[in-house]
Design an enzyme around this catalytic site. Structure first.
Site, short mmCIF file in Angstrom:
data_model
loop_
_atom_site.label_atom_id
_atom_site.label_comp_id
_atom_site.label_asym_id
_atom_site.label_seq_id
_atom_site.Cartn_x
_atom_site.Cartn_y
_atom_site.Cartn_z
N SER A 190 0.85 -1.20 0.00
CA SER A 190 0.00 0.00 0.00
C SER A 190 0.88 1.26 0.00
O SER A 190 1.71 1.40 -0.89
CB SER A 190 -0.97 -0.05 1.18
OG SER A 190 -1.94 0.95 1.06
N ASP A 297 -9.95 -3.95 -5.32
CA ASP A 297 -9.27 -2.87 -4.61
C ASP A 297 -9.54 -1.60 -5.41
O ASP A 297 -9.34 -1.57 -6.63
CB ASP A 297 -7.77 -3.20 -4.59
CG ASP A 297 -6.89 -2.10 -4.02
OD1 ASP A 297 -7.42 -1.06 -3.58
OD2 ASP A 297 -5.65 -2.29 -4.03
N HIS A 327 -8.37 -4.38 -0.69
CA HIS A 327 -7.14 -3.70 -0.33
C HIS A 327 -6.62 -4.23 1.02
O HIS A 327 -7.34 -4.14 2.01
CB HIS A 327 -7.34 -2.18 -0.27
CG HIS A 327 -6.04 -1.44 -0.25
ND1 HIS A 327 -5.22 -1.33 -1.36
CD2 HIS A 327 -5.36 -0.85 0.76
CE1 HIS A 327 -4.13 -0.67 -1.04
NE2 HIS A 327 -4.18 -0.36 0.24
#
Ligand SMILES: *[C@@H]1O[C@H](CO)[C@@H](O)[C@H](O)[C@H]1NC(C)=O
Ligand SMILES: *[C@@H]1O[C@H](CO)[C@@H](O)[C@H](O)[C@H]1NC(C)=O
Ligand SMILES: *[C@@H]1O[C@H](CO)[C@@H](O)[C@H](O)[C@H]1NC(C)=O
Ligand SMILES: *[C@@H]1O[C@H](CO)[C@@H](O)[C@H](O)[C@H]1NC(C)=O
Ligand SMILES: *[C@@H]1O[C@H](CO)[C@@H](O)[C@H](O)[C@H]1NC(C)=O
Ligand SMILES: *[C@@H]1O[C@H](CO)[C@@H](O)[C@H](O)[C@H]1NC(C)=O
Ligand SMILES: *[C@@H]1O[C@H](CO)[C@@H](O)[C@H](O)[C@H]1NC(C)=O
Ligand SMILES: *[C@@H]1O[C@H](CO)[C@@H](O)[C@H](O)[C@H]1NC(C)=O
Length: 353
Positions: A190, A297, A327
């Site tokens: 991320s 995501d 995610h």
């Protein structure tokens, strides 16, 4: 109200300790009007800093979460209050007092959390990293970099780059005794994927300074990139996809340099793409870049865009873009982590066992 298919799983990593967020995300209209500070359990302070509500952001001590790896914390830069958590795989066929063989590859890791929250000591990252060390048979060096808005970008990039120098210097006995600094992979999830990318760019022109540390490639796990223009997946309904733009907008607002908007290369690497000489350097060095994503995501389309862009620029980039997921899934679910490790073994077959 829509019935959510995966009530907990769809929650992004940042929401794992909260149930409020489930409700605020269940309705698209509400999620755009809801206060993103509340959704993230952070409170803005008059001096520009934020307070992160402790009970939503627990941490675990080293050597705590699994029996797959030993771990320990070592200061990086005491002036900046940064440190690293190292993970050494346990070889189950050897006594615990003699943990491993020599010359392990090194994975330098950056955690996620939108640059503003979470820690390498967050339980999810801690157990993911034990698993990483064990399954990839690598020494993992995870950098506890400084968070925004107290320390806006490029502070996190600076800290992780400092971490690479720390590895190079081999001052730590685990690095010195068990690892091969000439066999490094820079990885992040991320926001950490964004950090790995930008640190990779910078490190590509510091090859001599970093020697004998040698980077073999980058692993970007569901990297957090954005841009001024919304992608289709960002705008997608239902809101139960998680990570609404009101949250990511706030993360960029709090982390980009003051005065910058999302039309900034830290956020959107494609905008400076044509002119970025460092990409040519990465190409020339023969680094491999692995990007992994899942199409449920919201950040998926941007990840694909960055992948296509790197491919066009002639970088040796390999994508692993699958259907489903959400995610944070690679770090939160051990069976999905396993797919990531398989992917990495395939991409870095000459570097990982
Ligand atoms: C959305 O907001 C409306 C009006 O504030 C409220 O009545 C409704 O309960 C909210 N829905 C959810 C799912 O929070
Ligand atoms: C971690 O735990 C193991 C087993 O409980 C112990 O033998 C070892 O000394 C610990 N290592 C560190 C670095 O604390
Ligand atoms: C684990 O330890 C055994 C016994 O010392 C050794 O033969 C083996 O090579 C080690 N495995 C790895 C993956 O290092
Ligand atoms: C360290 O890694 C490099 C790069 O993979 C490799 O060429 C070298 O042989 C390794 N060194 C040792 C001592 O295993
Ligand atoms: C945003 O989208 C518009 C319209 O498609 C396009 O002209 C512009 O170049 C895009 N800007 C960026 C920074 O990608
Ligand atoms: C982000 O900053 C922009 C520009 O200052 C502002 O318009 C927007 O409301 C902010 N968004 C969030 C979620 O803080
Ligand atoms: C992965 O494990 C979770 C439970 O942790 C399970 O719900 C899910 O179905 C598994 N996914 C796959 C692809 O095996
Ligand atoms: C992603 O990698 C895994 C592990 O190598 C593989 O099983 C899967 O087929 C790959 N998926 C895609 C879409 O490339």
């Amino acid at each position: 109200m829509k019935v959510m298919k995966y009530p907990i799983k769809l929650l992004l990593l940042f929401f794992q300790f909260t149930f409020l967020a489930i409700h605020s995300q269940a309705n698209d209209q509400n999620s755009t009007t809801d206060d993103p500070y509340k959704m993230l359990h952070i409170i803005p302070n008059p001096d520009g800093s934020i307070t992160r509500m402790k009970r939503y952001y627990p941490t675990v001590p080293p050597n705590g979460s699994t029996s797959l790896a030993f771990s320990k914390d070592v200061p990086l830069n005491t002036g900046k209050n940064t440190w690293v958590r190292l993970y050494l795989p346990i070889n189950i066929s050897q006594p615990v007092s003699r943990p491993v063989t020599k010359n392990l590859p090194i994975v330098v890791f950056s955690h996620g959390g939108g640059f503003i929250i979470m820690s390498t000591a967050s339980p999810t990252f801690d157990s993911f990293l034990s698993n990483t060390a064990s399954k990839l048979h690598a020494l993992v060096v995870s950098i506890e970099y400084r968070l925004a808005p107290e320390h806006r970008l490029p502070a996190a990039y600076d800290d992780v780059l400092e971490g690479l120098h720390w590895v190079k210097e081999k001052k730590d006995d685990w690095v010195k005794n068990y690892a091969n600094v000439s066999n490094c992979i820079v990885m992040g999830e991320s926001a950490g994927g964004n950090i790995a990318y930008h640190v990779g760019l910078r490190a590509s022109v510091l090859v001599h300074e970093l020697n004998p540390l040698v980077i073999k490639g980058l692993v970007l796990i569901q990297p957090f990139f954005g841009g001024l223009n919304r992608t289709r997946s960002e705008l997608r309904k239902p809101a139960s996809f998680g990570l609404p733009v009101v949250i990511t907008d706030l993360m960029w607002n709090l982390s980009l340099p003051i005065g910058a908007n999302r039309n900034h290369p830290y956020c959107d690497p494609i905008i400076e793409g044509g002119s970025n000489k460092m990409l040519d350097k990465i190409k020339e060095l023969g680094w491999r870049v692995a990007i992994a994503g899942y199409d449920r995501d919201r950040l998926f389309d941007k990840q694909l865009e960055v992948f296509e862009f790197l491919k066009q620029r002639g970088v040796d980039v390999v994508g692993n873009f699958s259907k489903g997921g959400y995610h944070g899934v690679f770090v939160k679910e051990a069976n999905i982590s396993e797919k990531l490790f398989e992917f990495m073994r395939r991409v870095f077959s000459s570097n990982l066992a």
